[in-house]
Write a protein that holds these residues in place. Sequence first.
Motif, PDB file in Angstrom:
ATOM      1  N   LYS A 348       3.803  -2.169   4.338  1.00 48.58           N
ATOM      2  CA  LYS A 348       3.603  -2.582   5.725  1.00 48.58           C
ATOM      3  C   LYS A 348       2.118  -2.771   6.036  1.00 48.58           C
ATOM      4  O   LYS A 348       1.742  -3.678   6.770  1.00 48.58           O
ATOM      5  N   ARG A 349       1.274  -1.893   5.470  1.00 51.43           N
ATOM      6  CA  ARG A 349      -0.168  -2.043   5.724  1.00 51.43           C
ATOM      7  C   ARG A 349      -0.686  -3.343   5.123  1.00 51.43           C
ATOM      8  O   ARG A 349      -1.466  -4.067   5.763  1.00 51.43           O
ATOM      9  N   THR A 350      -0.257  -3.648   3.889  1.00 48.98           N
ATOM     10  CA  THR A 350      -0.699  -4.885   3.269  1.00 48.98           C
ATOM     11  C   THR A 350      -0.244  -6.093   4.080  1.00 48.98           C
ATOM     12  O   THR A 350      -1.014  -7.040   4.300  1.00 48.98           O
ATOM     13  N   LEU A 351       0.982  -6.076   4.549  1.00 52.12           N
ATOM     14  CA  LEU A 351       1.490  -7.184   5.363  1.00 52.12           C
ATOM     15  C   LEU A 351       0.650  -7.380   6.615  1.00 52.12           C
ATOM     16  O   LEU A 351       0.358  -8.516   7.008  1.00 52.12           O
ATOM     17  N   GLU A 352       0.234  -6.296   7.229  1.00 54.74           N
ATOM     18  CA  GLU A 352      -0.624  -6.396   8.416  1.00 54.74           C
ATOM     19  C   GLU A 352      -1.979  -6.988   8.056  1.00 54.74           C
ATOM     20  O   GLU A 352      -2.508  -7.838   8.785  1.00 54.74           O
ATOM     21  N   MET A 353      -2.525  -6.568   6.930  1.00 58.08           N
ATOM     22  CA  MET A 353      -3.853  -7.021   6.520  1.00 58.08           C
ATOM     23  C   MET A 353      -3.875  -8.512   6.175  1.00 58.08           C
ATOM     24  O   MET A 353      -4.882  -9.197   6.393  1.00 58.08           O
ATOM     25  N   ILE A 354      -2.785  -9.019   5.618  1.00 61.51           N
ATOM     26  CA  ILE A 354      -2.745 -10.437   5.229  1.00 61.51           C
ATOM     27  C   ILE A 354      -2.117 -11.310   6.325  1.00 61.51           C
ATOM     28  O   ILE A 354      -1.902 -12.505   6.130  1.00 61.51           O
ATOM     29  N   ILE A 393       0.436  -0.981  -3.891  1.00 59.13           N
ATOM     30  CA  ILE A 393       1.012  -1.770  -4.975  1.00 59.13           C
ATOM     31  C   ILE A 393       2.337  -1.157  -5.422  1.00 59.13           C
ATOM     32  O   ILE A 393       3.328  -1.866  -5.647  1.00 59.13           O
ATOM     33  N   LEU A 394       2.359   0.164  -5.529  1.00 59.87           N
ATOM     34  CA  LEU A 394       3.592   0.846  -5.943  1.00 59.87           C
ATOM     35  C   LEU A 394       4.693   0.702  -4.881  1.00 59.87           C
ATOM     36  O   LEU A 394       5.874   0.632  -5.217  1.00 59.87           O
ATOM     37  N   GLU A 395       4.306   0.631  -3.614  1.00 62.11           N
ATOM     38  CA  GLU A 395       5.299   0.374  -2.565  1.00 62.11           C
ATOM     39  C   GLU A 395       5.949  -0.989  -2.762  1.00 62.11           C
ATOM     40  O   GLU A 395       7.162  -1.147  -2.582  1.00 62.11           O
ATOM     41  N   THR A 396       5.139  -1.966  -3.157  1.00 60.81           N
ATOM     42  CA  THR A 396       5.680  -3.300  -3.444  1.00 60.81           C
ATOM     43  C   THR A 396       6.637  -3.246  -4.627  1.00 60.81           C
ATOM     44  O   THR A 396       7.729  -3.824  -4.595  1.00 60.81           O
ATOM     45  N   LEU A 397       6.247  -2.543  -5.691  1.00 64.91           N
ATOM     46  CA  LEU A 397       7.108  -2.463  -6.867  1.00 64.91           C
ATOM     47  C   LEU A 397       8.423  -1.740  -6.546  1.00 64.91           C
ATOM     48  O   LEU A 397       9.484  -2.124  -7.062  1.00 64.91           O
ATOM     49  N   ARG A 398       8.366  -0.719  -5.717  1.00 64.10           N
ATOM     50  CA  ARG A 398       9.610  -0.033  -5.315  1.00 64.10           C
ATOM     51  C   ARG A 398      10.525  -0.995  -4.556  1.00 64.10           C
ATOM     52  O   ARG A 398      11.751  -0.988  -4.747  1.00 64.10           O
ATOM     53  N   PHE A 399       9.942  -1.820  -3.714  1.00 64.50           N
ATOM     54  CA  PHE A 399      10.745  -2.789  -2.967  1.00 64.50           C
ATOM     55  C   PHE A 399      11.333  -3.843  -3.911  1.00 64.50           C
ATOM     56  O   PHE A 399      12.480  -4.265  -3.745  1.00 64.50           O
ATOM     57  N   VAL A 400      10.548  -4.234  -4.910  1.00 56.51           N
ATOM     58  CA  VAL A 400      11.039  -5.183  -5.927  1.00 56.51           C
ATOM     59  C   VAL A 400      12.278  -4.624  -6.621  1.00 56.51           C
ATOM     60  O   VAL A 400      13.293  -5.319  -6.791  1.00 56.51           O
TER      61      VAL A 400
END
Length: 529
Positions: A348-354, A393-400
């Motif tokens: 969620k933080r990355t999504l906000e940043m981009i 990054i690991l949050e993204t991989l967990r979602f993947v």
Amino acid sequence: MRIGDAFSLFANPEPDSDRVITLIAPPVFFSKNSYSTPLTLPLGLAYLAAALEKAAYKVKIIDCRGADADNVRLTPDGRFNMQGMDIKKSIKAIDPKTDIIGVSIMFSQEWPQVRDYIKQIREAFPDASIIVGGEHPTAMPEYSLRDCPAIDYVVRGEGELTLLDVVHRLRTGSVVEEVAGVCYIANNVFIETSISARMADIKEMPRPAWHLIDVEPYFQPNFTMGISHGRNMAMLATRGCPYQCTFCSSPSMWTTRYVMRPVSDVVDEIEDHVKEFGANSIDFYDLTAIVKRDWIIQFIAELDRRNLNITWQLPSGTRSESLDEEVIQGLARTGCEYLVYAPESGSKRTLEMIKKRVNLDNLEKSIRIAVKNGIITKVNFIIGFPFETRREILETLRFVLKLALIKVDDCNITMFSPYPGSELFRELYEEGAIGEIDDEYFALLMTQFDFTIARTFCRAVNPWEIVLYRVAGMSLFYGLSYLRAPGKIVRLITSVFRSRFQPHSLFEQRIFDFAVRARRTLLEKKAAS
């Protein structure tokens, strides 16, 4: 100015002249270690040619990539692959009566090779006016002009009306430098006019001039952007994207104006492709095809009414906000086979940043509905943004992995690259993180389909660690995906060797692409020995 008025105002002043405008789609250049090389119809050039023809200009298109699509070989320096017609052969194919040459440059990673190509064109046609357009020169107009003095003008952004104005002024001897949307060098000074206005009513634009291109090479089953059905045809239903993701160059190219064609006009074009080309699948190349729910509901209803019985696909990625159960059921019912979601991150933080305005819970719900309705689904992710931490990054991989478990068919995880024209590119360049813009920088942009390059701009995580996360993430995704459905493995292995291959995911499509290229290379080596 109305689009229709432009065709009269900028009409060919010498309709009886035999002078020719030649538009060129250069060969495709990609990493020699690439695992994917989709070959796409030159839709932008076909639209430009159609606009010029509408204004009574004589136009020819040299489509280097389609003219010799099977010809994949190393560049002279051995660093990259190139696909398409031989450079010298393509220059010889330019009509000697050509006085204006337009070159399309969409992807910045291809710039050094296309630049050298343009220099050779200049040597062969020293008196012609050379105009370039597309995503790359729009993002880097001054750099492109200074790095390649063979170029006379850059046309920025949406190009049809600007190019018409430029061509008319060149033919009448008027001042090109006053045209909005044009960049050039004069007395070693870079000059950039105001950005040209976006077209409001694209229904007035003529259909792409496909009669100037041999489309048959694009109907090979091993070169396609989406899932091949043998005769996939390209279309646009919309132009632009209303969002401002910081990693994307779209705002520089299209601004944030989003224009939709009338539903009936889009479906008319689908029908024409079926009749004229025997198309059995439509690939929509739109940046963001589904934004307005009302529009897609009307589109579904029109497809239902006409009962076209055709497959259609959204291989470029789209938003999930409008993809609820009613819409997705309509997509599936009317033949939508392939749907690409682009969450970009599971953090969620990355999504906000981009500035990626997406709700992950709603997106997951939409994906589950698409899978339930039998639509082939793909998800796109990016890892290694400059500000990302290992945790994100690991949050993204967990979602993947979560998406693999709900039987999503395809996943692409790329490493962030600062793409010219994007907000993040400007930030990194201004702080000195990118360094000098040179050929090595453009080679770095080849990382999208190459697992052997480890240059990243992530401040908190080592480059090779990010490569490891990328490889592990995609391996685990496809491992889980196929273990949950072991019949897919048998189907893939057996179907690759059949005379008629029909992929059921993009992964299977790319495996087939690779097998075809490997088989062809082997046969060529045997023939040469």
